[in-house]
Design a protein around this motif. Structure first.
Motif, PDB file in Angstrom:
ATOM      1  N   ASP A   1      88.048  34.386   0.493  1.00  0.00           N
ATOM      2  CA  ASP A   1      87.411  33.076   0.526  1.00  0.00           C
ATOM      3  C   ASP A   1      88.458  31.972   0.688  1.00  0.00           C
ATOM      4  N   PHE A   2      89.417  32.154   1.592  1.00  0.00           N
ATOM      5  CA  PHE A   2      90.449  31.144   1.801  1.00  0.00           C
ATOM      6  C   PHE A   2      89.961  29.982   2.642  1.00  0.00           C
ATOM      7  N   LYS A   3      89.057  30.247   3.547  1.00  0.00           N
ATOM      8  CA  LYS A   3      88.581  29.172   4.401  1.00  0.00           C
ATOM      9  C   LYS A   3      87.503  28.370   3.678  1.00  0.00           C
ATOM     10  N   ILE A   4      87.450  27.101   3.981  1.00  0.00           N
ATOM     11  CA  ILE A   4      86.438  26.242   3.397  1.00  0.00           C
ATOM     12  C   ILE A   4      85.190  26.327   4.268  1.00  0.00           C
ATOM     13  N   LEU A   5      84.076  26.642   3.649  1.00  0.00           N
ATOM     14  CA  LEU A   5      82.835  26.790   4.384  1.00  0.00           C
ATOM     15  C   LEU A   5      82.202  25.422   4.605  1.00  0.00           C
ATOM     16  N   LYS A   6      81.786  25.159   5.830  1.00  0.00           N
ATOM     17  CA  LYS A   6      81.108  23.908   6.126  1.00  0.00           C
ATOM     18  C   LYS A   6      79.689  23.952   5.574  1.00  0.00           C
ATOM     19  N   ASP A   7      79.197  22.792   5.170  1.00  0.00           N
ATOM     20  CA  ASP A   7      77.839  22.711   4.647  1.00  0.00           C
ATOM     21  C   ASP A   7      76.807  22.505   5.742  1.00  0.00           C
ATOM     22  N   TYR A   8      77.251  22.298   6.971  1.00  0.00           N
ATOM     23  CA  TYR A   8      76.332  22.062   8.078  1.00  0.00           C
ATOM     24  C   TYR A   8      77.033  22.379   9.393  1.00  0.00           C
ATOM     25  N   THR A   9      76.252  22.477  10.462  1.00  0.00           N
ATOM     26  CA  THR A   9      76.827  22.626  11.795  1.00  0.00           C
ATOM     27  C   THR A   9      76.594  21.338  12.573  1.00  0.00           C
ATOM     28  N   GLU A  10      77.376  21.134  13.575  1.00  0.00           N
ATOM     29  CA  GLU A  10      77.189  19.967  14.436  1.00  0.00           C
ATOM     30  C   GLU A  10      75.896  20.147  15.235  1.00  0.00           C
ATOM     31  N   PRO A  11      75.156  19.079  15.458  1.00  0.00           N
ATOM     32  CA  PRO A  11      73.931  19.192  16.260  1.00  0.00           C
ATOM     33  C   PRO A  11      74.243  19.650  17.683  1.00  0.00           C
ATOM     34  N   LYS A  12      73.390  20.509  18.220  1.00  0.00           N
ATOM     35  CA  LYS A  12      73.555  21.018  19.579  1.00  0.00           C
ATOM     36  C   LYS A  12      72.265  20.804  20.353  1.00  0.00           C
ATOM     37  N   ILE A  13      72.392  20.738  21.663  1.00  0.00           N
ATOM     38  CA  ILE A  13      71.243  20.510  22.529  1.00  0.00           C
ATOM     39  C   ILE A  13      70.813  21.835  23.138  1.00  0.00           C
ATOM     40  N   TYR A  14      69.532  22.174  22.992  1.00  0.00           N
ATOM     41  CA  TYR A  14      68.973  23.313  23.707  1.00  0.00           C
ATOM     42  C   TYR A  14      68.346  22.750  24.976  1.00  0.00           C
ATOM     43  N   ASN A  15      68.933  23.079  26.121  1.00  0.00           N
ATOM     44  CA  ASN A  15      68.467  22.501  27.381  1.00  0.00           C
ATOM     45  C   ASN A  15      67.782  23.512  28.296  1.00  0.00           C
ATOM     46  N   ALA A  16      67.464  24.692  27.804  1.00  0.00           N
ATOM     47  CA  ALA A  16      66.756  25.721  28.574  1.00  0.00           C
ATOM     48  C   ALA A  16      67.437  26.006  29.910  1.00  0.00           C
TER      49      ALA A  16
ATOM     50  N   SER B   1      72.099  23.366  11.593  1.00  0.00           N
ATOM     51  CA  SER B   1      71.892  24.195  10.412  1.00  0.00           C
ATOM     52  C   SER B   1      72.530  23.539   9.192  1.00  0.00           C
ATOM     53  N   PHE B   2      71.942  23.786   8.036  1.00  0.00           N
ATOM     54  CA  PHE B   2      72.495  23.359   6.755  1.00  0.00           C
ATOM     55  C   PHE B   2      72.679  24.580   5.871  1.00  0.00           C
ATOM     56  N   ARG B   3      73.668  24.498   4.972  1.00  0.00           N
ATOM     57  CA  ARG B   3      73.928  25.600   4.053  1.00  0.00           C
ATOM     58  C   ARG B   3      72.959  25.522   2.874  1.00  0.00           C
ATOM     59  N   ASN B   4      72.299  26.631   2.602  1.00  0.00           N
ATOM     60  CA  ASN B   4      71.404  26.728   1.457  1.00  0.00           C
ATOM     61  C   ASN B   4      72.264  26.932   0.203  1.00  0.00           C
ATOM     62  N   PRO B   5      72.160  26.053  -0.799  1.00  0.00           N
ATOM     63  CA  PRO B   5      73.018  26.192  -1.984  1.00  0.00           C
ATOM     64  C   PRO B   5      72.713  27.436  -2.817  1.00  0.00           C
ATOM     65  N   ILE B   6      71.532  27.973  -2.686  1.00  0.00           N
ATOM     66  CA  ILE B   6      71.171  29.157  -3.481  1.00  0.00           C
ATOM     67  C   ILE B   6      71.734  30.420  -2.849  1.00  0.00           C
ATOM     68  N   THR B   7      71.511  30.602  -1.547  1.00  0.00           N
ATOM     69  CA  THR B   7      71.976  31.818  -0.869  1.00  0.00           C
ATOM     70  C   THR B   7      73.366  31.668  -0.270  1.00  0.00           C
ATOM     71  N   ASN B   8      73.839  30.438  -0.149  1.00  0.00           N
ATOM     72  CA  ASN B   8      75.154  30.129   0.424  1.00  0.00           C
ATOM     73  C   ASN B   8      75.258  30.548   1.894  1.00  0.00           C
ATOM     74  N   LYS B   9      74.119  30.573   2.596  1.00  0.00           N
ATOM     75  CA  LYS B   9      74.088  30.906   4.019  1.00  0.00           C
ATOM     76  C   LYS B   9      73.571  29.714   4.811  1.00  0.00           C
ATOM     77  N   LEU B  10      74.025  29.617   6.049  1.00  0.00           N
ATOM     78  CA  LEU B  10      73.516  28.562   6.922  1.00  0.00           C
ATOM     79  C   LEU B  10      72.100  28.912   7.356  1.00  0.00           C
ATOM     80  N   GLU B  11      71.223  27.918   7.278  1.00  0.00           N
ATOM     81  CA  GLU B  11      69.832  28.112   7.695  1.00  0.00           C
ATOM     82  C   GLU B  11      69.483  27.063   8.734  1.00  0.00           C
ATOM     83  N   ARG B  12      68.938  27.529   9.854  1.00  0.00           N
ATOM     84  CA  ARG B  12      68.570  26.614  10.921  1.00  0.00           C
ATOM     85  C   ARG B  12      67.401  25.744  10.479  1.00  0.00           C
ATOM     86  N   GLN B  13      67.515  24.456  10.770  1.00  0.00           N
ATOM     87  CA  GLN B  13      66.482  23.503  10.414  1.00  0.00           C
ATOM     88  C   GLN B  13      65.472  23.377  11.554  1.00  0.00           C
TER      89      GLN B  13
END
Length: 81
Positions: A17-32, A45-57
Motif C-alpha cells: 500500500d505504498f501508493k496513495i489511492l485517489k478518491d475519484y477519477t477524472e471525468p471522461k467523455i464517452y463519444n461512441a 468514478s468515486f471511491r466507496n469508503p466502505i468497500t474502498n473500491k472505485l464505483e462508477r457514478q
C-alpha cells in the motif's frame, strides 16, 4: 480472529500500500467513437469508503446529445470536462 492472522494481514496490506489511492477519477467523455446516432455522456468514478473500491457514478448527459454535428458535440462535452 487470531492475533497472528491479524498481524500478517496488516503486514501484507502495508507492504503493498505504498501508493496513495485517489478518491475519484477524472471525468471522461464517452463519444461512441464519433457516432452521432448514439448517446454521448460524461462518466467518472468515486471511491466507496466502505468497500474502498472505485464505483462508477450515473452518467451525466447535460444536453450534449441535442447537437447534431460532431464538432458541436465535442465542444459541448469539453465544456463540462
Amino acid at each position: 480472529m487470531s492475533i497472528t492472522k491479524e498481524i500478517l494481514q496488516n503486514a501484507y496490506k502495508n507492504a503493498y500500500d505504498f501508493k496513495i489511492l485517489k478518491d475519484y477519477t477524472e471525468p471522461k467523455i464517452y463519444n461512441a467513437k464519433g457516432d452521432l446516432n448514439k448517446r454521448w455522456y460524461i462518466y467518472y468514478s468515486f471511491r466507496n469508503p466502505i468497500t474502498n473500491k472505485l464505483e462508477r457514478q450515473t452518467p451525466v448527459y447535460v444536453g450534449i446529445n441535442k447537437y447534431n454535428t460532431l464538432r458541436e458535440r465535442k465542444e459541448a462535452a469539453k465544456i463540462f470536462v
